[in-house]
Structures are given as C-alpha cells and as structure tokens.
Design a protein around this motif. Structure first.
Motif: not given
Ligand code: SF4
Ligand code: SF4
Lengths: 440, 316
Positions: A97-121
C-alpha cells in the motif's frame, strides 16, 4: 600509516566496483511529476494514511502515522495533491500500500534554518528524531528513536557510526562523508547527547581515503570536552559494515547471538542516518529524501543522486539517459544483499541505498550444481556457520530442522554464496530454512 | 577445476621425458574413459551431465598418474569404470561419494592385475645413476620402485642402485627414477601443489599434516634404529607428494573443517608409514587415503566451526 581495524573470522573480498561513482558529487535529481510513497518503510508496523484522497499536502507535512506498535511517521517530500491511496510495486513483496502524490511544481521549496539544539533536553531531541520519521537508512530500516533509547540494564558507553559501506558499487555514504562532513559529525554529537554519553567512533573502510581524511579533520574540529569523536580506518573486507562485525572490529566486543549491540554497551548508527538526525534536529527537516547510488554498466550515466522518497526507478532511469545495452539484471541495494527487481516502477524508500543496473559481465549466471564439500563457505561465514549443511538440509526437505545449525544467526550477508564454486544459492536456501524453521 | 588440470600437466610432460610417449597414451586413455564413463553414468542414472566441470578430467589424470607406465592401455579403461561409475556415481553421486574415485580405481587394478601393477615399471630413458643399476641385479623391465627395492633388497642394494647422498636426492627431486607415471618428479608436483595453495584452491592443512607425519614417523621408526630413518626420501617417494597435494585434499572426500583436516592428514600420514613398514605394499599412501576417506564426516562431527558468539544465557 593508520593501523587498520577488522573482524577476524570469515569474510570475503568481492571486487569493489566503486570507481564508477566514487568521485561523482551528489547530484540533486529534479522532482518527477508523481511520487509513490510506500506506507511500510521501516521494520515494524506500516503507517496508516492521515490524508484523504484529493487532499492538498504541503512539503514536509505528515501524511502517515503508526497508530499501533513500533514505527515513525511519514511525510510528504513535496507540495502537491494526494492522487491516490493505492498499491505500489514493492522491491521484496510484489506490491504494498502506498500514497501517490501529484507534485505541484509551482510550489516554493521550503528553506530550513539552523536551530539551536544544544540547550535542549535529550528527551526533546529524541522526540524530534521520531517526529521527523528517521529510521536506519543504511539498510535494515529500524526506527532510530528506538535504537537511541536502549534498555537501561546495560549502560551504553560507545556510539559507533558505520561508514564502512562494504557492499560493492555503493558510494552514497562515501559521498556524504566527503561532502557533508560537518553535518555527519554534528549529527553524531546530537546522538551522543541523546544517549548521554561522550564517545563516538566512526568506522570507515580504507578504500575511501578522502572520506577518512575529511572525517578525521571534522572529528577533530567537532570534538569538545563534552563530545569525543574519532575515526577508525577499517580493513577492506566484506561484511565489515555488518553491525556485529563492525562492533568487534572497533571495540573488540562480541555481541551475543540474538542480542542487541546494547548488550555490549554499544549503539551503532549509519553515517547517513547521523546526517538525517542532524537534518531533523538541527534544521527541523523530516526525512523525505535519500542519496542513492545508481551504478553498473547497464545504466547510461552512473550517479550519486539525491532523490525524493517515492521517486520511481523508471523516473531515475529516464533522468540518467536510459539503460545501456547488455542490461540483464536490476538490483535494489548492493550486489551481495540486495534484491533483484523485475519492474522498474518500484519507488525509492528510506532504506534504498543503491539501484544497480548490471550487465551480463557483472553477474554470474552459471547454473548451480551439487555441493562438492570444498568447505569454502565455512571459511567465508563471519558467523561461524556451516552454510553447506543448511543447503543440504533444505534440498533434502528438512529445512525445518536447521535451527540447531544456527540459521537464525545468519544475517544473509551472502559471503558463503559468493565464494561457493558450485554457485549454490545458499542465501535463498537459508531464507527458506528460516521460514520453515520458524513455522515449526 | 581447470587450474588443477593445468598443475598436473608439467608432471605429465616430465613423465614423457622420463618414461617415453606411452605415458601420454595411458593418460589420454584414462582421461577419455573417465569423461566418457562420467557422461554415460549420469545419463544412465538420469542425472544432469556435468562433464564440463573438469572433475572427471582430473580423476582421469590422477588415475593415470598412480599406475605404472608399462601397463597395457586397457587397464585404465577398466579402472575408469570402477572409479567413476562405481566410486563416484553409485557410491554417493557428485559431492556425496566418500571414496576418492581415482584411488578406488587404482586399488581395483591392484587387486585384479597385481602383477602388472607391481612390475610394469619402466626404467628412465636417460643415462643416470639408475641406469647403471638396471643391468645389474634385477630384470630391466620389472624394475621395482625405490621403496620396493629398499624393502626387499635392503639399503645396500638401494644405495647401489639409486646412488647415495645428494645425487640420490637430486634424482628423486627431478624425477629420474622408476615409479608411477605422475609421481616421479617431486619438484614439479611440489610446484603444482604450492601454486594451488597460493591461488586458494586448497589450503596447507592437509598436505602439511600428511607429509609432516610421514617425515616425522619415518625418521623415528623408519630406519634401522630409532631416529635414523630418512624423512626426506620418505616424503619424495611412493607417491607421497602427489597423494598429499592432489588426492588427500580432494574436496569431496576430505573433511571440510580445518581442524578435522589436520587430524585427517595426520591419520593418513601415520597409516602410510605403517603400511610402508609393516604392510606388504610400499606405496602405502593410496590405501591410507582410502581408509581415511570414510572417516571425514566423523572428524567433521568432532570439530564444528566456532560460532561468532553464543546467545546470552547459553544454548537453549
Ligand atoms: S549469508 Fe549467513 S551463512 Fe552465509 S556467510 Fe553470511 S552469515 Fe554466514
Ligand atoms: S562453498 Fe559451496 S560447494 Fe563448497 S562446501 Fe560450501 S556449499 Fe558446498
């Protein structure tokens, strides 16, 4: 010269064949028009879709979840529309079983920003690893958050990052270790923090000197009083990257049969999984893409491709200029442990490390014959089993009696079949023996 | 498999130089009959025909190598039927036969044609220490093999016949001496055997344990008094090298585990010396191997490969 680490018992030296792709930079493949995301990507329970047919999905949005049992959520690698909740061709089972997704080529790709992790539990970080859908992407596909919360009865003191990549042809981890060194080392540090330990050893086979040099440098720079990361160069010998063999090579500890590495105080993660942990925790990016080595003489242009999970092999073939004449066999995974596929509509999953297009000269098509009792398989087996005996039992219709021979200790590395001069399909025999012995 | 064949070619060529062209004829007859019998047996038994794997060719060559050069070329045909049909296909089938087929063929010939098999020796063609001996005490055609001379006529006759000191060793080493077709040149057999080890077709375990045991035991009990035997001669004669490098370690009939192989090799060595000294037959290694063959599975049952690590809490 570094002294090389290795496991002592058994092992073989298949031709490495890595030169086809070892020096090719990771290349991002354009997203195809459609992705098919298989719901059961990992060991454990498959996901249940959390989206309906025709729903719009955003990039990185959760589309599946495990409701009961072991597992991690599944995310949409792209923005698009759910075309279907159906079935896909599966590399091992016939369909899944699977999910088929039709890609929206017009969407703006996400940009991921670096977050601080060292201070977290640590707990917080572990939850993020789970939420990002991280599993062991080196092969087995075991949910990483489970591996990172080992049973408390054996204190863990060492994290081993597996950069052996001992299967012929595959260079995906190799490229990660050359091009994304800092991410891998930082991923290791995140894992160390989650485990609450200090020491990480990265094991890399000696046929990747550039990766070893880069990782040693990054490990030095990344090590602090809190995190000690180092590199061990490993002898080139298959299956150096198998968990038990790697642990023995690096720490000289032997994991008992049927036990987890935690029994000897070790947790093992693949280098690319460390990279994925970095992406998940430091960038907040779920696991939706994968570096896959496309190689073999049967493909026009071999490559190390960064593809979205759900990309079909046929799309990859089209992107790389089609197959070359003489193609006889397509293998998902390495030539030693991979599975031959007959339908190129198989989609890439989180655990796909390679798709090999092999020509006649690259595979052995000779028919198998009787065991001639040469004993080579005994010498090759890293687990100290007698593969020939198992094969003889199976042929004598006594497959269910093979448990005392240790079939369940076999991890199907294929070393025995590789050396067998009679070309006996020992791994197939063993799989059959396991099935029958389990039913008994 | 064809590598093994290649390793047997130099001793064959050598035998032509030493004994003349009939060795080639005998070997050819032997190889052709082995291959033909293999194909016929497999057809008859309704099994797949596997003559392309080269194993019948090896059996044929080895069979020829262990018979005297002066026998009638009809003998190897009979031996081939015995070796391949009975020894290989009736007693087990490929991979399951428990006796070395070539040696079984030879044992059969020895039992049915004892005179030919123990007297059809040919003298080396060329001049040398041995030639002088030929005209003297024993009839030229029924020249005995060195070990037989030693046994029946004593050391003095032996020294007189084969020379002594370094020239003796040199003759044996190079192959200028009577003997079976392929067992004469210690040098070429040794080279072939070492090549097989180097290429990974076999390991040192069986040859070393067989030859080591023969040398040691001969030295201790093989002479007039204790510790006076001649280990070097013992190893270079009576087919010991051929047996150790090309027959005792036959995959199908030897144990598969390294430890059991050593026990098996020591057993063959000890039996060889015993048969040579006490038995009626100087070339003892043939029977020694045949006697140890059926014990292979027993030894393999004693020594199992070491498992990677037992389960926690021991075996269930
Ligand atoms: S596949 Fe199994 S039996 Fe064969 S060598 Fe590997 S561990 Fe041993
Ligand atoms: S390697 Fe093959 S032929 Fe040799 S003992 Fe093992 S199964 Fe038999």
């Amino acid at each position: 010269m570094l002294s090389l680490f290795t496991f002592p018992q058994g092992g073989v030296h298949p031709p490495e064949k890595k030169e086809l792709t070892a020096n090719l930079q990771i290349e991002t493949m354009p997203v195809p028009d459609e992705l098919e995301i298989i719901l059961g990507q990992h060991i454990g329970a498959p996901c249940t879709p959390t989206v309906a047919k025709r729903a719009e999905v955003k990039e990185g949005e959760m589309i599946g979840q495990v409701t009961k049992g072991l597992g991690v959520p599944l995310h949409s690698p792209v923005a698009g529309k759910v075309k279907d909740l159906g079935m896909s061709v599966h590399p091992m089972r016939t369909s899944a079983p699977s999910i088929t997704i039709t890609v929206d080529h017009g969407a703006v790709p996400l940009v991921y920003e670096k977050q601080d992790w060292e201070s977290q539990e640590a707990k917080e970080l572990l939850a993020r690893v789970h939420d990002a859908g991280i599993i062991g992407i080196g092969g087995a596909g075991f949910p990483t958050h489970v591996k990172l919360s080992p049973p408390t009865d054996n204190p863990i003191n060492t994290l081993i990052l597996n950069g052996a990549e001992c299967e012929p042809y595959i260079t995906a981890d190799h490229r990660q270790m050359v091009e994304h060194v800092t991410e891998v080392v930082e991923g290791a540090k995140i894992i160390l923090k989650i485990l609450g330990i200090q020491k990480c050893i990265i094991g890399i086979e000696n046929n990747k000197p550039d990766a070893i040099a880069a990782m040693i440098k990054a490990a030095k720079e990344g090590s602090t009083s809190r995190y000690l990361v180092s590199v061990n160069a490993l002898k080139v010998k298959y299956p150096q990257g198998s968990e038990k063999q790697l642990i023995q090579a690096v720490t000289n500890r032997k994991v008992p049969a049927f036990a987890l590495p935690s029994a000897v105080g070790v947790v093992v993660q693949n280098v690319s999984t460390a990279r994925a942990v970095y992406d998940a925790v430091a960038l907040g990016k779920p696991l939706c893409e994968k570096v896959v080595t496309i190689s073999g003489k049967g493909i026009t242009r071999p490559a190390n491709l960064l593809v979205k999970i759900g990309t079909k092999v046929s799309d990859i073939v089209a992107y790389l200029g089609g197959t070359a004449p003489g193609l006889t066999k397509v293998v998902m995974g390495g030539p030693m442990m991979g599975f031959a596929i007959s339908n190129l509509d198989v989609p890439v999953t989180k655990t796909t490390s390679a798709v090999l297009f092999l020509t006649e000269g690259e595979i052995d098509t000779r028919p198998h014959s009787q065991c001639i009792r040469c004993g080579w398989c005994l010498d090759a087996c890293p687990m100290g089993l007698e593969p020939k005996e198992i094969g003889i039992y199976v042929e004598a219709n006594r497959a269910e009696d093979t448990e005392p021979l240790g079939v369940f200790e076999c991890f199907e590395c294929g070393s025995c079949a590789y050396v067998c001069p009679a070309k006996r399909p020992l791994v197939q025999f063993i799989r059959l023996a396991k099935m029958k012995a389990k039913r008994k | 498999m064809w590598t093994v064949v290649a390793c047997l070619v130099p001793p064959l060529i050598m035998s032509v130089f030493v004994f003349g062209i009939q060795t080639l004829l005998i070997t050819a007859v032997s190889v052709i009959s082995c291959v033909a019998v293999e194909a016929a047996s497999q057809k008859m038994l309704g099994r797949a025909v596997t003559i392309k794997d080269g194993s019948a060719v090896i059996t044929g060559m080895l069979l020829a190598f262990v018979i005297p050069p002066g026998v009638s070329p009809l003998l190897p045909i009979l031996a081939a039927v015995m070796a391949i049909y009975i020894g290989k296909h009736i007693l087990g089938g490929i991979g399951y036969n428990f006796f070395n087929p070539a040696l079984l063929g030879r044992a059969f010939l020895l039992a049915t044609f004892p005179v030919a098999m123990t007297s059809a020796w040919l003298p080396p063609l060329q001049d040398g220490a041995i030639l002088k001996y030929l005209g003297t005490s024993i009839d030229a055609v029924s020249t005995a093999t060195p070990l037989a001379v030693m046994k029946e006529h004593g050391a003095a006759a032996f020294t007189q016949a084969f020379g002594s000191g370094s020239s003796l060793y040199l003759n044996f080493f190079l192959g200028w001496r009577p003997g079976c077709i392929g067992e004469t040149s210690a040098l070429l057999i040794l080279l072939g055997g070492l090549f097989l080890i180097y290429r990974g077709y076999t390991t040192w375990h069986i040859p070393v344990s067989v030859l080591g045991t023969i040398a040691l035991l001969t030295w201790v009990v093989g002479g007039k008094g204790y510790f006076t035997g001649d280990p070097l001669l013992a190893v270079m004669s009576g087919g010991a090298l051929l047996g150790a490098f090309f027959m005792a370690n036959d995959y199908v009939t030897c144990p598969t585990n390294k430890k059991s192989q050593i026990v098996y090799g020591i057993g063959i060595g000890a039996l060889t010396v015993l048969i040579r000294l006490k038995g009626g037959y100087p070339e003892g290694i043939c029977y020694a191997i045949l006697l140890m063959n059926p014990l292979s599975p027993v030894f393999d049952g004693w020594f199992k490969p070491k498992r990677f690590a037992p389960p926690l809490g021991g075996d269930k």
